[in-house]
Design a protein around this motif. Structure first.
Motif, PDB file in Angstrom:
ATOM      1  N   GLU A 151      12.970  -7.414  -2.650  1.00 28.96           N
ATOM      2  CA  GLU A 151      12.634  -8.316  -3.751  1.00 28.96           C
ATOM      3  C   GLU A 151      11.809  -7.511  -4.760  1.00 28.96           C
ATOM      4  OE1 GLU A 151      13.732 -11.235  -4.358  1.00 28.96           O
ATOM      5  OE2 GLU A 151      12.384 -11.833  -5.979  1.00 28.96           O
ATOM      6  N   ILE A 152      12.351  -7.384  -5.975  1.00 27.73           N
ATOM      7  CA  ILE A 152      11.691  -6.556  -7.001  1.00 27.73           C
ATOM      8  C   ILE A 152      10.758  -7.430  -7.848  1.00 27.73           C
ATOM      9  CG2 ILE A 152      12.133  -4.855  -8.862  1.00 27.73           C
ATOM     10  CD1 ILE A 152      13.794  -4.239  -6.376  1.00 27.73           C
ATOM     11  N   LYS A 153       9.530  -6.973  -8.002  1.00 26.18           N
ATOM     12  CA  LYS A 153       8.568  -7.736  -8.807  1.00 26.18           C
ATOM     13  C   LYS A 153       7.836  -6.820  -9.778  1.00 26.18           C
ATOM     14  CE  LYS A 153       9.064 -11.775  -6.744  1.00 26.18           C
ATOM     15  NZ  LYS A 153       9.755 -12.859  -7.444  1.00 26.18           N
ATOM     16  N   ARG A 154       7.308  -7.447 -10.833  1.00 25.35           N
ATOM     17  CA  ARG A 154       6.585  -6.698 -11.874  1.00 25.35           C
ATOM     18  C   ARG A 154       5.258  -6.146 -11.366  1.00 25.35           C
ATOM     19  NH1 ARG A 154       3.977  -8.785 -15.681  1.00 25.35           N
ATOM     20  NH2 ARG A 154       4.150  -7.152 -17.217  1.00 25.35           N
ATOM     21  N   ALA A 155       4.425  -7.069 -10.837  1.00 21.23           N
ATOM     22  CA  ALA A 155       3.059  -6.681 -10.473  1.00 21.23           C
ATOM     23  C   ALA A 155       2.612  -7.484  -9.256  1.00 21.23           C
ATOM     24  CB  ALA A 155       2.131  -6.951 -11.652  1.00 21.23           C
ATOM     25  N   PRO A 156       1.740  -6.873  -8.429  1.00 21.85           N
ATOM     26  CA  PRO A 156       1.343  -7.580  -7.200  1.00 21.85           C
ATOM     27  C   PRO A 156       0.283  -8.667  -7.396  1.00 21.85           C
ATOM     28  CG  PRO A 156       0.505  -5.322  -7.218  1.00 21.85           C
ATOM     29  CD  PRO A 156       1.255  -5.503  -8.497  1.00 21.85           C
ATOM     30  N   ARG A 157       0.107  -9.105  -8.643  1.00 28.15           N
ATOM     31  CA  ARG A 157      -0.910 -10.131  -8.936  1.00 28.15           C
ATOM     32  C   ARG A 157      -0.691 -11.398  -8.083  1.00 28.15           C
ATOM     33  NH1 ARG A 157      -0.117 -13.402 -13.260  1.00 28.15           N
ATOM     34  NH2 ARG A 157       1.523 -11.991 -13.930  1.00 28.15           N
ATOM     35  N   LEU A 158       0.588 -11.749  -7.877  1.00 22.37           N
ATOM     36  CA  LEU A 158       0.909 -12.945  -7.101  1.00 22.37           C
ATOM     37  C   LEU A 158       1.509 -12.565  -5.745  1.00 22.37           C
ATOM     38  CD1 LEU A 158       2.450 -15.202  -9.897  1.00 22.37           C
ATOM     39  CD2 LEU A 158       0.194 -15.383  -8.877  1.00 22.37           C
ATOM     40  N   LEU A 159       0.923 -11.548  -5.170  1.00 21.63           N
ATOM     41  CA  LEU A 159       1.477 -10.996  -3.920  1.00 21.63           C
ATOM     42  C   LEU A 159       1.723 -12.063  -2.850  1.00 21.63           C
ATOM     43  CD1 LEU A 159       2.253  -8.675  -2.042  1.00 21.63           C
ATOM     44  CD2 LEU A 159      -0.155  -8.214  -1.695  1.00 21.63           C
ATOM     45  N   SER A 160       0.759 -12.962  -2.640  1.00 21.06           N
ATOM     46  CA  SER A 160       0.953 -13.928  -1.544  1.00 21.06           C
ATOM     47  C   SER A 160       2.115 -14.869  -1.856  1.00 21.06           C
ATOM     48  CB  SER A 160      -0.341 -14.689  -1.249  1.00 21.06           C
ATOM     49  OG  SER A 160      -0.759 -15.351  -2.391  1.00 21.06           O
ATOM     50  N   ALA A 161       2.310 -15.209  -3.139  1.00 17.06           N
ATOM     51  CA  ALA A 161       3.462 -16.061  -3.504  1.00 17.06           C
ATOM     52  C   ALA A 161       4.763 -15.281  -3.335  1.00 17.06           C
ATOM     53  CB  ALA A 161       3.307 -16.545  -4.947  1.00 17.06           C
ATOM     54  N   HIS A 162       4.754 -14.003  -3.720  1.00 18.33           N
ATOM     55  CA  HIS A 162       5.951 -13.163  -3.549  1.00 18.33           C
ATOM     56  C   HIS A 162       6.309 -13.063  -2.063  1.00 18.33           C
ATOM     57  CE1 HIS A 162       4.627 -10.964  -7.489  1.00 18.33           C
ATOM     58  NE2 HIS A 162       5.153 -12.145  -7.721  1.00 18.33           N
ATOM     59  N   ARG A 163       5.255 -12.933  -1.236  1.00 19.88           N
ATOM     60  CA  ARG A 163       5.482 -12.813   0.208  1.00 19.88           C
ATOM     61  C   ARG A 163       6.157 -14.082   0.746  1.00 19.88           C
ATOM     62  NH1 ARG A 163       2.058 -14.693   4.031  1.00 19.88           N
ATOM     63  NH2 ARG A 163       2.558 -14.059   6.161  1.00 19.88           N
ATOM     64  N   MET A 164       5.696 -15.254   0.291  1.00 26.11           N
ATOM     65  CA  MET A 164       6.307 -16.495   0.775  1.00 26.11           C
ATOM     66  C   MET A 164       7.768 -16.601   0.335  1.00 26.11           C
ATOM     67  SD  MET A 164       3.921 -17.662   2.579  1.00 26.11           S
ATOM     68  CE  MET A 164       4.695 -19.115   3.202  1.00 26.11           C
ATOM     69  N   GLN A 165       8.045 -16.160  -0.884  1.00 25.76           N
ATOM     70  CA  GLN A 165       9.430 -16.190  -1.381  1.00 25.76           C
ATOM     71  C   GLN A 165      10.328 -15.310  -0.496  1.00 25.76           C
ATOM     72  OE1 GLN A 165       9.840 -15.270  -5.553  1.00 25.76           O
ATOM     73  NE2 GLN A 165      12.064 -15.218  -5.459  1.00 25.76           N
ATOM     74  N   LEU A 166       9.821 -14.131  -0.179  1.00 20.88           N
ATOM     75  CA  LEU A 166      10.607 -13.214   0.650  1.00 20.88           C
ATOM     76  C   LEU A 166      10.739 -13.741   2.080  1.00 20.88           C
ATOM     77  CD1 LEU A 166      12.183 -10.686   1.016  1.00 20.88           C
ATOM     78  CD2 LEU A 166      10.108  -9.346   0.856  1.00 20.88           C
ATOM     79  N   LEU A 167       9.651 -14.311   2.614  1.00 22.46           N
ATOM     80  CA  LEU A 167       9.735 -14.909   3.953  1.00 22.46           C
ATOM     81  C   LEU A 167      10.793 -16.001   3.966  1.00 22.46           C
ATOM     82  CD1 LEU A 167       5.989 -15.301   5.063  1.00 22.46           C
ATOM     83  CD2 LEU A 167       7.728 -13.840   6.116  1.00 22.46           C
TER      84      LEU A 167
ATOM     85  N   PRO B 100      19.767 -13.171  12.102  1.00 23.87           N
ATOM     86  CA  PRO B 100      18.362 -13.024  12.494  1.00 23.87           C
ATOM     87  C   PRO B 100      17.884 -11.587  12.349  1.00 23.87           C
ATOM     88  CG  PRO B 100      19.772 -13.079  14.431  1.00 23.87           C
ATOM     89  CD  PRO B 100      20.686 -13.198  13.240  1.00 23.87           C
ATOM     90  N   ASP B 101      16.590 -11.425  12.509  1.00 24.86           N
ATOM     91  CA  ASP B 101      15.947 -10.097  12.544  1.00 24.86           C
ATOM     92  C   ASP B 101      16.027  -9.314  11.245  1.00 24.86           C
ATOM     93  OD1 ASP B 101      15.417 -10.645  15.214  1.00 24.86           O
ATOM     94  OD2 ASP B 101      17.361  -9.834  15.839  1.00 24.86           O
ATOM     95  N   ALA B 102      16.302  -9.987  10.143  1.00 27.61           N
ATOM     96  CA  ALA B 102      16.258  -9.269   8.855  1.00 27.61           C
ATOM     97  C   ALA B 102      14.794  -9.005   8.514  1.00 27.61           C
ATOM     98  CB  ALA B 102      16.922 -10.093   7.773  1.00 27.61           C
ATOM     99  N   LYS B 103      14.564  -7.928   7.813  1.00 27.24           N
ATOM    100  CA  LYS B 103      13.214  -7.614   7.335  1.00 27.24           C
ATOM    101  C   LYS B 103      13.276  -7.484   5.817  1.00 27.24           C
ATOM    102  CE  LYS B 103      11.801  -5.344  11.489  1.00 27.24           C
ATOM    103  NZ  LYS B 103      11.458  -4.133  12.173  1.00 27.24           N
ATOM    104  N   GLY B 104      12.125  -7.481   5.209  1.00 27.66           N
ATOM    105  CA  GLY B 104      12.155  -7.408   3.754  1.00 27.66           C
ATOM    106  C   GLY B 104      11.088  -6.474   3.198  1.00 27.66           C
ATOM    107  N   TYR B 105      11.334  -6.064   1.976  1.00 24.81           N
ATOM    108  CA  TYR B 105      10.341  -5.265   1.252  1.00 24.81           C
ATOM    109  C   TYR B 105      10.088  -5.903  -0.102  1.00 24.81           C
ATOM    110  CZ  TYR B 105      10.347  -1.266   4.420  1.00 24.81           C
ATOM    111  OH  TYR B 105      10.186  -0.454   5.510  1.00 24.81           O
TER     112      TYR B 105
END
Ligand code: SF4
Length: 182
Positions: free
Chosen positions: A78-94, A106-111
């Protein structure tokens, strides 16, 4: 089980950042098309896609659209501009990982990838992360059906939010609207 098929990744990210922003967008009040920061983020994703490794592709399954997916290694980027909203980005990826799991991958991972910050953060759907996501999806469904937006709450990133004007700009009092007017 929390309902997931009717939710988009964008909604999860938006809700995790600010439930009020999610509520507006869910009612069709969309301010993103007028935000330069959002446009810049889109451009960045398109650029990353253009220069991607051959094995990576963009995928759309149901209501989710993943920036880059490596089917062989089951990796979601998941490509993002800036980690300002890191926790929201993390939830989106989760949410993407959860969605894939529910569909039999199952067992997919993300970056989370922040190209301008040369940052790449691994995100995994651990049991505790899954519980955290399910709680968020339940809260999201509750807010979706609220008749009114969640109350205003100043956040550190409000000034950069596409909905800033809607939340914080007020009409100045005119003599007729002032309490002191005759
Ligand atoms: S301006 Fe602040 S309160 Fe309003 S939607 Fe954006 S983040 Fe939420």
């Amino acid at each position: 089980m929390a309902s997931f098929a009717s939710v988009t990744g964008h909604e999860v990210g938006s809700f995790a950042a600010c439930p009020r922003q999610f509520w507006f967008s869910n009612r069709g009040i969309r301010m993103e098309p007028f935000s330069e920061l959002v446009a810049d983020g889109k451009l960045l994703s398109e650029k990353a896609y253009a220069y991607r490794a051959k094995r990576l592709r963009q995928i759309q399954i149901g209501r989710i659209k993943v920036d880059l997916y490596d089917p062989k290694r089951r990796l979601v980027y998941e490509i993002k501009r800036a980690p300002r909203l890191l926790s929201a980005h993390r939830m989106q990826l989760l949410f993407y990982l959860y969605y894939l799991e529910k569909l039999g991958f199952p067992d997919a991972k993300g970056y989370l990838v922040y190209p301008r910050h040369r940052k790449k953060i691994l995100v995994e759907l651990t049991p505790s992360a899954r519980e955290e996501l399910i709680r968020l999806l339940e809260a999201l469904q509750q807010v979706r059906h609220q008749p009114k937006p969640p109350p205003l709450q100043r956040k550190s990133f409000c000034r950069k939010c596409a909905y800033y004007d809607l939340c914080w700009i007020r009409e100045p009092l005119t003599p007729h609207s002032s309490k002191e007017s005759p």
